[in-house]
Design a protein around this motif. Structure first.
Motif, PDB file in Angstrom:
ATOM      1  N   GLN A 192     -11.240  30.192  16.224  1.00  0.00           N
ATOM      2  CA  GLN A 192     -11.850  29.491  17.345  1.00  0.00           C
ATOM      3  C   GLN A 192     -13.306  29.922  17.483  1.00  0.00           C
ATOM      4  O   GLN A 192     -13.635  31.092  17.276  1.00  0.00           O
ATOM      5  N   SER A 227     -16.622  30.629  19.967  1.00  0.00           N
ATOM      6  CA  SER A 227     -16.717  31.261  21.277  1.00  0.00           C
ATOM      7  C   SER A 227     -16.618  30.210  22.388  1.00  0.00           C
ATOM      8  O   SER A 227     -16.028  30.468  23.442  1.00  0.00           O
ATOM      9  N   LYS A 260     -12.940  29.468  22.837  1.00  0.00           N
ATOM     10  CA  LYS A 260     -12.264  30.552  23.533  1.00  0.00           C
ATOM     11  C   LYS A 260     -12.547  30.498  25.032  1.00  0.00           C
ATOM     12  O   LYS A 260     -11.649  30.724  25.845  1.00  0.00           O
ATOM     13  N   ASP A 261     -13.791  30.199  25.398  1.00  0.00           N
ATOM     14  CA  ASP A 261     -14.151  30.072  26.815  1.00  0.00           C
ATOM     15  C   ASP A 261     -13.376  28.934  27.469  1.00  0.00           C
ATOM     16  O   ASP A 261     -12.861  29.080  28.581  1.00  0.00           O
ATOM     17  N   GLU A 267     -10.528  27.671  26.465  1.00  0.00           N
ATOM     18  CA  GLU A 267      -9.116  28.051  26.529  1.00  0.00           C
ATOM     19  C   GLU A 267      -8.849  28.871  27.791  1.00  0.00           C
ATOM     20  O   GLU A 267      -7.876  28.631  28.517  1.00  0.00           O
ATOM     21  N   ARG A 268      -9.709  29.853  28.077  1.00  0.00           N
ATOM     22  CA  ARG A 268      -9.538  30.677  29.285  1.00  0.00           C
ATOM     23  C   ARG A 268      -9.563  29.820  30.547  1.00  0.00           C
ATOM     24  O   ARG A 268      -8.764  30.018  31.464  1.00  0.00           O
ATOM     25  N   LYS A 269     -10.466  28.837  30.588  1.00  0.00           N
ATOM     26  CA  LYS A 269     -10.555  27.954  31.746  1.00  0.00           C
ATOM     27  C   LYS A 269      -9.273  27.134  31.896  1.00  0.00           C
ATOM     28  O   LYS A 269      -8.760  26.971  33.006  1.00  0.00           O
ATOM     29  N   TRP A 270      -8.759  26.597  30.791  1.00  0.00           N
ATOM     30  CA  TRP A 270      -7.521  25.815  30.848  1.00  0.00           C
ATOM     31  C   TRP A 270      -6.386  26.666  31.401  1.00  0.00           C
ATOM     32  O   TRP A 270      -5.635  26.241  32.262  1.00  0.00           O
ATOM     33  N   LEU A 271      -6.260  27.888  30.891  1.00  0.00           N
ATOM     34  CA  LEU A 271      -5.182  28.767  31.334  1.00  0.00           C
ATOM     35  C   LEU A 271      -5.356  29.147  32.805  1.00  0.00           C
ATOM     36  O   LEU A 271      -4.377  29.223  33.548  1.00  0.00           O
ATOM     37  N   ASP A 272      -6.590  29.381  33.242  1.00  0.00           N
ATOM     38  CA  ASP A 272      -6.863  29.692  34.650  1.00  0.00           C
ATOM     39  C   ASP A 272      -6.427  28.563  35.571  1.00  0.00           C
ATOM     40  O   ASP A 272      -6.032  28.796  36.712  1.00  0.00           O
ATOM     41  N   TYR A 273      -6.514  27.328  35.100  1.00  0.00           N
ATOM     42  CA  TYR A 273      -6.110  26.165  35.893  1.00  0.00           C
ATOM     43  C   TYR A 273      -4.621  25.840  35.750  1.00  0.00           C
ATOM     44  O   TYR A 273      -4.142  24.838  36.260  1.00  0.00           O
ATOM     45  N   TYR A 275      -2.417  25.758  26.564  1.00  0.00           N
ATOM     46  CA  TYR A 275      -3.352  25.678  25.440  1.00  0.00           C
ATOM     47  C   TYR A 275      -2.678  26.335  24.248  1.00  0.00           C
ATOM     48  O   TYR A 275      -2.115  27.425  24.373  1.00  0.00           O
TER      49      TYR A 275
END
Length: 86
Positions: free
Chosen positions: A45, A47, A50-51, A53-59, A63
């Motif tokens: 992935q 960078s 990866k950023d 992905e983190r946003k998707w998981l936070d919401y 992913y």
């Protein structure tokens, strides 16, 4: 499927149309939104990916990354039947 620029001209055209880098290759909206990133064997992935992905998981979205056709199909089938097992 999200449009993936294949050369500099495609990249310029995509940017003018409002496309953002880092989005998953495939998006399945239900039952929970799944972003599926397709990578070749050994692919990594960026960078930006990866950023995102983190946003998707936070919401609370799902992913996943698949590096083969079989792996992608297994993830899609599992996602599409989530909550419908008997």
């Amino acid at each position: 499927h999200i449009f993936a620029p294949r050369n500099p001209t495609d990249g310029v055209r995509a940017k003018r149309m409002g496309f953002q880098p880092g989005w998953p290759d495939l998006i399945f909206p239900a039952p929970l939104t799944l972003g599926l990133e397709l990578k070749s064997a050994g692919g990594k992935q960026s960078s930006v990916q990866k950023d995102l992905e983190r946003k998707w998981l936070d919401y609370g979205m799902v992913y996943a990354i698949a590096s083969s056709f079989d792996e992608a199909m297994e993830l899609i089938q599992r996602h599409c039947t989530w909550g419908y097992e008997s």
